[in-house]
Design a protein around this motif. Structure first.
Motif, mmCIF file in Angstrom:
data_model
loop_
_atom_site.group_PDB
_atom_site.id
_atom_site.type_symbol
_atom_site.label_atom_id
_atom_site.label_comp_id
_atom_site.label_asym_id
_atom_site.label_seq_id
_atom_site.Cartn_x
_atom_site.Cartn_y
_atom_site.Cartn_z
ATOM 1 N N ARG A 1 0.859 -1.257 0.181
ATOM 2 C CA ARG A 1 -0.043 0.145 0.169
ATOM 3 C C ARG A 1 0.802 1.261 0.089
ATOM 4 O O ARG A 1 2.100 1.228 0.511
ATOM 5 N N ASP A 2 0.260 2.422 -0.503
ATOM 6 C CA ASP A 2 0.957 3.550 -0.375
ATOM 7 C C ASP A 2 2.367 3.788 -0.948
ATOM 8 O O ASP A 2 3.188 4.130 -0.199
ATOM 9 N N CYS B 1 -0.060 4.781 -5.340
ATOM 10 C CA CYS B 1 -0.936 3.882 -5.821
ATOM 11 C C CYS B 1 -0.623 2.439 -4.563
ATOM 12 O O CYS B 1 0.396 2.805 -3.927
ATOM 13 N N THR C 1 -5.373 3.408 -7.471
ATOM 14 C CA THR C 1 -5.064 4.776 -6.457
ATOM 15 C C THR C 1 -5.284 4.293 -5.319
ATOM 16 O O THR C 1 -5.959 3.979 -4.638
ATOM 17 N N HIS C 2 -4.109 4.974 -4.387
ATOM 18 C CA HIS C 2 -4.080 4.683 -2.976
ATOM 19 C C HIS C 2 -5.049 5.424 -2.501
ATOM 20 O O HIS C 2 -5.376 6.599 -2.734
ATOM 21 N N SER C 3 -5.620 5.134 -1.064
ATOM 22 C CA SER C 3 -6.429 5.646 -0.468
ATOM 23 C C SER C 3 -6.254 5.501 1.151
ATOM 24 O O SER C 3 -6.146 4.228 1.343
ATOM 25 N N ASP C 4 -6.478 6.386 1.893
ATOM 26 C CA ASP C 4 -6.254 6.027 3.313
ATOM 27 C C ASP C 4 -7.667 5.390 4.061
ATOM 28 O O ASP C 4 -7.659 5.292 5.190
ATOM 29 N N SER C 5 -8.625 5.244 3.186
ATOM 30 C CA SER C 5 -9.753 4.580 3.749
ATOM 31 C C SER C 5 -10.064 3.363 2.547
ATOM 32 O O SER C 5 -9.602 3.356 1.500
ATOM 33 N N LYS D 1 -11.237 4.059 8.195
ATOM 34 C CA LYS D 1 -10.146 5.143 7.802
ATOM 35 C C LYS D 1 -8.965 5.219 8.709
ATOM 36 O O LYS D 1 -9.400 5.127 9.965
#
Length: 632
Positions: free
Chosen positions: A492-493, A535, A561-565, A578
């Motif tokens: 992740r991230d 990503c 696409t990376h998301s924090d949730s 989240k």
């Protein structure tokens, strides 16, 4: 590589204990992976990783003793035995295995393989008649025969004995045969259940050699078993795994001149081989001959008694392989164009494409590529003369080809196969009705699977964990294949530091996570596809060898696409998890209610909220932990 990232459907791995399989000397992500693959105890995992012993084959194959006794008699009396093979790598290696085994044991074995173009698949009455005219009294089929009803009845009428070794679906009413060596006849849970044709030939050869007290006579049999098993994509579990682990360490020292020559042409050197070396280097060179040329060439190669003869035959195999690659690329381009032209709105649930000029020998390869590209079962049909079309079928996991074809039996002239692959012959006027019936069967399967291309990672890794120590531990899980696939990891991230579009439609990336950078490559990537700057990536780990240097690389399978949730679903209800710190997160339902939880130093879930004690909420929190990458 799928062409459009939005078509990927990511699924979280299953929730496992924070410290799965404690006591197993593997990194936590690999222990989590094994637990997710069904290993419930350290002892069970160790038995899989380093198999100790297999049960006596005679106890698991009801007809093995009968078949062994008959072949021992043939060896003692120098009888001619016809080995009736097939023209794929499994069938050809099986044929060569029994030729190399039965000859030194005293029999007079001879190869009998049908022509792909003139006779089609497997044992047929014409082959039986030819062998009978030559005075042959005993036939042994390898990788075929169980469904050859007309040929088996013809042999019975002529007073010939037939030992069938096959792993394809047994008909409801099988024809008479002297003995049947088939995985489906073994007990439930038998380690022999996953054997391909070459594995069954190996079982038979070992039994005959042991009864004659001449195990040294079949010294190259295990080498051919390894090649045929990997080439046929048999499940690498049970006996397959046990014998492969033994054989791969010695395969580079094989006494088979044909395998020596193939290894030299492939540039494999003097190091122990891997399943990938077989699958990507040796097997294509063998398979190409059966697909485009005369399968006897491979049998001659694998039974060659002189190194110079073997090398000359291996070079001819290499030429066929180059032709096969060009043909596959051309047919794939044509097939993709047909799919895109006919499916502008929505893809059919079952892809069926027909062109009379396509080559029978390679349509199966192209069908497999379409399955990978579109995640749908696919059949490619080529002209077979007199108004007939002959097809090769491939499918994603979960869609059973053999059951689907059996359901369509009234429309087919001939068919056979197993869950992952098959073939059939159909009259041209029945193709449309057949396609509709196959789509009906695929519809329900597709509804369960979802429309997206599934991405199902086995475990989470940080980029700094992708190192040579992990690679060494990963190799202890090998060999990988059907039933025990190469692990798919995710990270992740990640930040994309560099992007390069390579020749051949490949994509190279340099990814960074915190202070760690790793190189990644995506094969057959659509250059028009968007690569987000920040990503999450799903990948397999491989070694890139170039100019004497080795380095680890990530082979990308999906990017998002990376998301924090993350979004979690329970029926019709949605929940959002989240991350608010390195170890803390919130879980919010669709009514806006939230609770907070965290991961402690032991990677255990902790929360002061009373709701977290509810089993359903606790399960959601555990999935949130996985989705946010707080635990492998």
């Amino acid at each position: 590589m799928p062409v459009d990232p939005p078509n990927w459907c990511w699924s979280l791995p299953a929730v496992v204990d924070p410290d799965p399989l404690p006591g197993l000397e593997l990194p936590l992500p690999l222990r989590a992976l094994l637990r997710r693959r069904g290993f419930r105890s350290v002892e069970e995992a160790k038995q899989f990783l380093i198999p100790t012993s297999l049960p006596e084959a005679e106890l698991h194959f009801p007809d093995l003793k009968k078949a062994t006794n008959r072949l021992v008699e043939a060896c003692q009396n120098n009888e001619t035995v016809a080995i009736c093979g097939d023209y794929d790598a499994d069938g050809m290696t099986s044929t060569a295995l029994l030729l190399r085994a039965l000859g030194p044991l005293g029999a007079a074995p001879r190869a009998a393989i049908p022509s792909r173009m003139e006779e089609g698949y497997g044992l047929n009455p014409s082959m039986v008649d030819r062998q009978h005219r030559d005075g042959v009294k005993i036939l042994v089929t390898v990788d075929n025969g169980v469904a050859a009803s007309a040929a088996l009845r013809r042999a019975a009428d002529l007073g010939m004995e037939v030992i069938v070794t096959d792993h394809h679906t047994i008909p409801d009413k099988p024809a008479p045969m002297t003995a049947l060596i088939h995985p489906a006849t073994t007990p439930d849970g038998s380690p022999y259940r996953g054997l391909a044709g070459v594995g069954l030939a190996y079982v038979l050869a070992r039994a005959v050699a042991e009864q004659l007290n001449q195990p040294e006579a079949i010294c190259s049999a295990r080498d051919l078993f390894c090649v045929g098993t990997v080439a046929d994509m048999a499940p690498l579990i049970g006996a397959n795994r046990a014998w492969l682990l033994e054989g791969l360490n010695q395969l580079h020292r094989t006494e088979c001149f044909g395998l020596q020559a193939l290894q030299r042409l492939a540039g494999l050197g003097e190091h122990p081989l891997t399943a990938d070396d077989i699958g990507f280097q040796l097997a294509p060179r063998i398979n190409a001959v059966g697909r485009l040329g005369e399968p006897r060439l491979v049998v001659e190669l694998l039974t060659a008694e002189e190194p110079t003869t073997a090398m000359a035959l291996a070079r001819r195999c290499d030429d066929f392989n180059r032709q096969r690659r060009d043909l596959c690329d051309a047919i794939e381009a044509e097939a993709v164009a047909l799919v895109e032209a006919d499916s502008s709105d929505q893809l059919p649930s079952f892809l069926l494409l027909a062109q009379s000029h396509w080559h029978h020998g390679v349509i199966g390869i192209v069908a497999a590529r379409l399955v990978e590209r579109y995640h749908r079962p696919a059949a490619l049909l080529a002209g077979d003369g007199e108004g007939l079309m002959r097809a090769s079928v491939r499918s994603p996991r979960g869609f059973a080809v053999d059951q689907a074809l059996n359901h369509c039996a009234t429309l087919l002239e001939r068919f056979g196969g197993h869950p992952a692959a098959g073939g059939f012959t159909v009259r041209a006027e029945n193709v449309h009705a057949l396609h509709e019936l196959l789509c009906d069967q695929a519809d329900s399967w597709l509804k369960q699977q979802g429309q997206g291309l599934p991405i199902q990672p086995d475990a989470l890794l940080r980029l700094d964990e992708v190192n040579w120590d992990l690679w060494k531990s990963l190799q202890s899980l090998a060999p990988f294949g059907i039933g025990h696939e190469v692990p798919l990891f995710w990270s992740r991230d990640c930040t994309v530091e560099e992007r390069r579009d390579l020749k051949g439609g490949h994509l190279a990336l340099r990814l960074r996570q915190a202070k760690t950078e790793r190189r990644a490559i995506a094969w057959r990537w659509d250059p028009a596809s968007h690569v987000p700057d920040q990503c999450d990536v799903a990948y397999r780990i491989s070694v890139n060898r170039w100019q004497g240097e080795q380095r680890l690389q990530l082979e990308l399978k999906a990017i998002r696409t990376h998301s924090d949730s993350v979004m979690l679903q329970r029926g019709l209800r949605n929940y959002v998890a989240k991350q608010i710190s390195s170890s803390t997160f919130t879980l919010t339902n669709s009514d806006g209610q939230s609770l907070q939880a965290a991961i402690d130093d032991n990677l255990s879930l902790v929360s002061n909220d009373e709701l977290a004690k509810d089993s359903r909420v606790s399960q959601l929190l555990e999935e949130a932990v996985l989705g946010l990458g707080l635990r492998p």
